[in-house]
Write an enzyme that holds these catalytic residues in place. Structure first.
Site, short mmCIF file in Angstrom:
data_model
loop_
_atom_site.label_atom_id
_atom_site.label_comp_id
_atom_site.label_asym_id
_atom_site.label_seq_id
_atom_site.Cartn_x
_atom_site.Cartn_y
_atom_site.Cartn_z
CG ASN A 388 -1.75 1.26 1.31
OD1 ASN A 388 -2.24 1.77 0.31
ND2 ASN A 388 -1.84 1.81 2.49
CD GLU A 389 0.31 6.31 2.97
OE1 GLU A 389 0.35 6.05 4.19
OE2 GLU A 389 -0.43 7.18 2.50
#
Ligand code: AHR
Length: 665
Positions: A388-389
């Site tokens: 994801n991040e």
């Protein structure tokens, strides 16, 4: 002193001074009405762009899935929350002599469970006929008069042969009832349909046992019969309709940080989210205790909305699926736990199996499972997010292992990689440098920034390398107060700044492949993060001005960039595209000033061949918001415009987003 007595030269001077403000005002007005020319070079269309570039980011945050899009009304239906009786309460009647309601006991057991994935169940001892207990739902249950609700449960009994269920409204008045009958001594599922006789926003489900003895209960459910497209285990209709109305190009799921988990043990595992809902292992929601100021100890993931439902949702609303997978890293803002490189095999296999689940023939092991779940046709997966991040060298190392296998076995699947949590500085810069070297496909940038940042960054992508990786503006929203501030508002000031910025995304559609606002959904009684595109309670929902900006852009995307000037000047922001499918030129103009702007659309190279369809999203008040009472206060208004030539005079309302769809054939 009377002016008639003032000498003439002095009188003239006084008059001139008195009139000065009006003269200045007249000059300003004259400037205001001076039409600005918006030149669209339709004779020289540029690069082709992704007509699906504006899409949706979905994450189970703010009770977006359980307690939101997934319309199960019973909270903690399988008794797997950390406090296994969360949401469940005995009915206790008090009198001067003590508790005088029918007596019984509730306990949590695990012996010989319904299934090993969710081993806890409720053991009920009934001492007095009429013993009852109830579930409070997710901040109450939304029940609508005349609607049907399927009440079901898995039961095993050595005593009571029936369970009576009633739905009561906020005042305790009964508004529906049904009975599960002929219960047996082995685990079995029973169901009945209850029709509600009244509407209640905070109803509850009561279970009443009229015979003494013991029984076990699991997977207690109250589920609306009427879901989007009438799908079993389907989704909340009003919310999906809002999503469908956006005409999103893609659906990113299931997050967000929820992909990562606070620890690897609570990461999102797609294989645990498909098949029999009773066997989908409930785990804590990562947003449960993220913010001290918004604790949500009752926030868990039932995975009733799982990967099959996500793919189905994407298909239902015409969006391309974009699953994001854990890459062996838990949330770096939390534990930062990382799977060792030699442990990554399982993670990579999950990705390979997911591709087979989505696209494989029904003869393949995972394609067969998809077919058994009811979808023999492929889901046409073309991209996957790896992590994801994430950020840092450990991320890059893990990505390399993923990419080596995935690219070798599935060169047709494009991989989305992260650029960290912020849109500039470190680790953003070094990640981008790495992704360029590694020839990554698509880089996911996140910007939770101020409205001013959005307004001053409309040219952000003008100078990005055209031959490097493509960009996914994967999470963005104007933060009107500050990132993750509980005081952020979904007001027009933030929304129009996002619109201005999006003209820059569109003008650079050869680099920016996709863009999505985040977060998407928020339960007004159970949110963790503001701002959000759509707000809802147990019965109602509305799109914010930010939602309508997304909707206007996604519904008016083109297939090819068309040069336009000016692009960003004195509060005016523009973009233009050709839609080669409908043969229309689409011009977007954002007027971020308090005055009406007279403008001329100068179309070089073509003349309109018919009536121009105009969509205007405007509010003179930058603080304007939508609400349950005024859900469309700021919303798109359609109109038409007849043009006689390729010079088209238009008026841009104060603080407005205007889209012109100009037929070209
Ligand atoms: O959208 C909320 C969160 O913001 C996402 O889960 C995460 O990716 C980002 O930090």
């Amino acid at each position: 002193m009377p002016t008639s007595n003032v000498p003439t030269p002095l009188r003239s001077a006084a008059l001139a001074l008195a009139l000065l403000p009006f003269a200045l005002a007249a000059t300003l007005c004259a400037q205001d009405v001076q039409p600005v020319q918006i030149t669209v070079d339709a004779a020289h269309p540029g690069a082709s762009i992704n007509p699906s570039m504006f899409g949706i980011f979905f994450e189970d945050i703010n009770f977006g899935a359980d307690g939101g899009l997934y319309p199960e009304l019973v909270k903690n239906r399988s008794f797997e929350f950390q406090e296994p009786l969360t949401g469940w309460h005995e009915v206790l009647g008090f009198s001067p002599k003590g508790i005088d309601s029918p007596k019984g006991e509730l306990a949590i057991r695990t012996e010989d469970p319904l299934n090993p994935s969710n081993p806890h169940y409720l053991h009920v001892r009934v001492y007095d006929p009429g013993y009852s207990f109830y579930n409070t739902g997710f901040r109450g249950m939304g029940i609508e008069s005349g609607a049907e609700y399927r009440f079901s449960a898995y039961v095993r009994t050595t005593g009571p042969k029936s369970i009576r269920a009633t739905i009561t409204d906020d005042t305790g008045h009964e508004i529906g009832s049904g009975t599960l009958q002929s219960l047996s001594s082995q685990w079995a599922r029973y169901e009945t349909v209850i029709r509600a006789t009244a509407t209640s926003q905070h109803a509850r489900l009561n279970l009443i046992l009229d015979e003494p003895g013991q029984l076990d209960l699991d997977m207690v459910s109250l589920f609306p019969v009427d879901t989007f497209k009438h799908r079993p285990n389907g989704l909340r209709k009003d919310l999906v309709q809002l999503l469908a109305d956006m005409h999103p190009g893609f659906l990113r799921f299931p997050g967000g940080c929820i992909v990562e988990g606070r620890q690897l043990a609570t990461r999102y595992r797609w294989k645990n989210s498909i098949g029999d809902i009773a066997q989908r292992k409930t785990i804590i929601n990562r947003w449960n205790d993220e913010f001290d100021y918004r604790p949500a100890p009752d926030y868990f993931q039932s995975f009733g909305l799982g990967f099959y439902e996500y793919f189905q949702l994407a298909e239902d609303i015409g969006a391309q699926p974009l699953p994001i997978l854990n890459c062996g890293m838990a949330c770096q803002f939390n534990t930062d736990e990382t799977a060792a490189l030699d442990q990554l095999g399982e993670y990579i296999k999950d990705a390979l199996d997911l591709i087979e689940f989505a696209n494989g023939p029904v003869t393949s092991p995972w394609g067969k499972i998809r077919a058994q779940l009811g979808h023999p046709e492929p889901f046409h997966l073309t991209m996957i997010g790896v992590g994801n991040e994430q950020w840092g060298p450990r991320y890059v190392e893990r990505y390399k292992l993923f990419a080596a296998r995935l690219k070798a076995e599935h060169p047709e699947i494009r991989l989305v990689v992260a650029a960290g949590p912020a849109p500039s500085g470190e680790p953003f810069n070094s990640l981008w440098a790495t992704w360029r070297t590694l020839h990554a496909d698509i880089v996911d940038e996140h910007y939770y920034m101020s409205p001013d940042w959005f307004l001053t960054n409309t040219a952000r992508y003008d100078h990005y390398d055209r031959s490097g990786p493509k960009v996914f503006a994967g999470e963005y929203a104007a933060q009107t107060v500050g990132t993750t501030s509980a005081d952020n508002r979904n007001n027009w000031k933030g929304a129009i700044a996002e619109a201005a910025f999006m003209t820059g995304l569109e003008r650079n559609g050869d680099v920016v492949q996709m863009a999505s606002y985040a977060p998407l959904l928020a339960n007004v009684e159970a949110w963790q993060w503001k701002p959000d595109a759509i707000w809802f309670d147990n019965l109602h929902s509305y799109g914010t001005p930010n939602y309508y900006v997304q909707r206007v852009f996604a519904s008016n995307a083109g297939t090819r960039i068309v040069p336009v000037t000016p692009q960003a000047e004195s509060g005016l922001y523009t973009s233009a595209t050709l839609d080669e499918r409908t043969h229309e030129l689409i011009v977007k103009a954002i007027n971020n000033t308090a005055s009406t702007r007279a403008a001329t659309l100068q179309l070089n190279g073509l003349s309109p061949s018919g009536t121009i369809r105009v969509t205007t999203l405007a509010s003179a008040d930058l603080n304007a918001e939508n609400s349950f009472d005024h859900p469309t206060a700021v919303s798109p208004q359609p109109s038409t415009l007849d043009a006689k030539s390729n010079t088209i005079p238009v008026q841009l309302a104060p603080y407005s987003v205007t889209v012109f769809r100009i037929p070209t054939q």
